[in-house]
Design a protein around this motif. Structure first.
Motif: not given
Length: 326
Positions: A41-60
């Motif tokens: 729902f962000m106006p423009s997520p951009g490619p940086g968001v995918s890297y942040l989600e990757l941080v969350g995945t590795f944290a899991v």
């Protein structure tokens, strides 16, 4: 051989593991649980968001490694059952995801979820039974967590086994909000009580000041944004609903901002106090509050959430038992 012994000594030191768990849990919550729902729902997520989600995945994945060690260290009632059930569920789910992506919708996995959810409720009850009054600051959040887990069980039984427990959710919105608010006040009271009982030096003063500043930086802008602006209050209400699953009426957002600041200050202040006063149970109480609060409003069909609640509950009991012995 000496180096190897030092490594294993560090692994069995719960303080290092617990600190690592706390960091990983915050990362997975911010960059996986929260961002996963808000990013679309962000106006423009951009490619940086995918890297942040990757941080969350590795944290899991990191949590899935740390949690079994923590449960192994914590010699508490039913600790072996918790260890086997949680480890099998977490890593079983991870492996199954590579084989059959829809595994979580199968009846065997639903039964596994119900079993682990029941163990999660039991671990919370164990905290109340074993620690007694020392767990009083967490009573509202424990009640909130148990209520959330029971609601999860009711929804699962209704959806998959046609049990007549559907429709409970709307009736529990305000009770859960009241419990969350009460939990913030009780945690703040405990933090202030702990601070008053501990001599305040330069390091602790800086820590408490940092906690106050961070709480203000979070609460004040959100409060100012929503106190006079109904449109932004509605937007932030939707963000809370999407990111945390907390259904807050737009007109209550300024109050929610204040309580968010209270939680941030209380949790950080308790961690600082626990380190300065050399009281691990105070730091553990802070982490428990963080875990109980941030997992009570999200979908519980993620094994790492069940495992996190069980882990901090067992650590609290473990610390109390060790304190009694010493």
């Amino acid at each position: 051989m000496k180096i190897r012994n030092n490594i294993f000594s560090s692994i069995n030191d719960y303080t290092i593991l617990f600190s690592l768990f706390s960091i990983l849990f915050i990362l997975q919550f911010l960059f996986r649980e929260f961002l996963f729902y808000v990013a679309p729902f962000m106006p423009s997520p951009g490619p940086g968001v995918s890297y942040l989600e990757l941080v969350g995945t590795f944290a899991v994945f990191g949590i899935e490694v740390v949690i079994p060690f923590l449960l192994y260290v914590a010699e508490t009632p039913l600790s072996k059952i918790y260890l086997v059930a949680v480890t099998a569920a977490m890593w079983g789910g991870t492996l199954l995801s590579f084989i059959y992506s829809q595994y979580y919708m199968t009846v065997p996995w639903i039964l596994v979820s119900i079993i682990v959810a029941s163990l999660t409720v039991l671990s919370l009850v164990t905290v109340l039974a074993e620690i007694g009054l020392r767990s009083a600051p967490l009573w509202p959040l424990i009640a909130l967590q148990i209520l959330s887990l029971l609601l999860y069980l009711a929804n699962v039984l209704t959806e998959y086994f046609a049990a007549p427990f559907g429709g409970l959710g709307p009736y529990l919105v305000y009770p859960m909000l009241y419990l969350a608010a009460t939990g913030g006040l009780s945690l703040l009271a405990y933090a202030l009580y702990s601070m008053a009982r501990t001599r305040i030096g330069l390091k602790s003063a800086l820590g408490y000041a940092a906690a106050a500043v961070l709480a203000l930086l979070l609460a004040y802008p959100l409060y100012q944004l929503t106190i006079y602006n109904n449109f932004m209050a509605g937007i932030m209400s939707m963000v809370f609903a999407m990111g945390m699953g907390v259904l807050i009426p737009p007109q209550a957002m300024p109050i929610a901002a204040i309580f968010a600041g209270i939680y941030v200050f209380s949790i950080i202040a308790l961690v600082v106090n626990g380190v300065v006063a050399k009281s691990p149970i105070r730091s553990a109480t802070a982490v428990a509050a963080l875990v109980y609060l941030t997992t009570a409003f999200v979908e519980h069909a993620v094994m790492v959430i069940f495992a996190s609640i069980i882990t901090v509950s067992n650590i609290l009991v473990y610390l109390k038992i060790n304190e009694s012995i010493s």
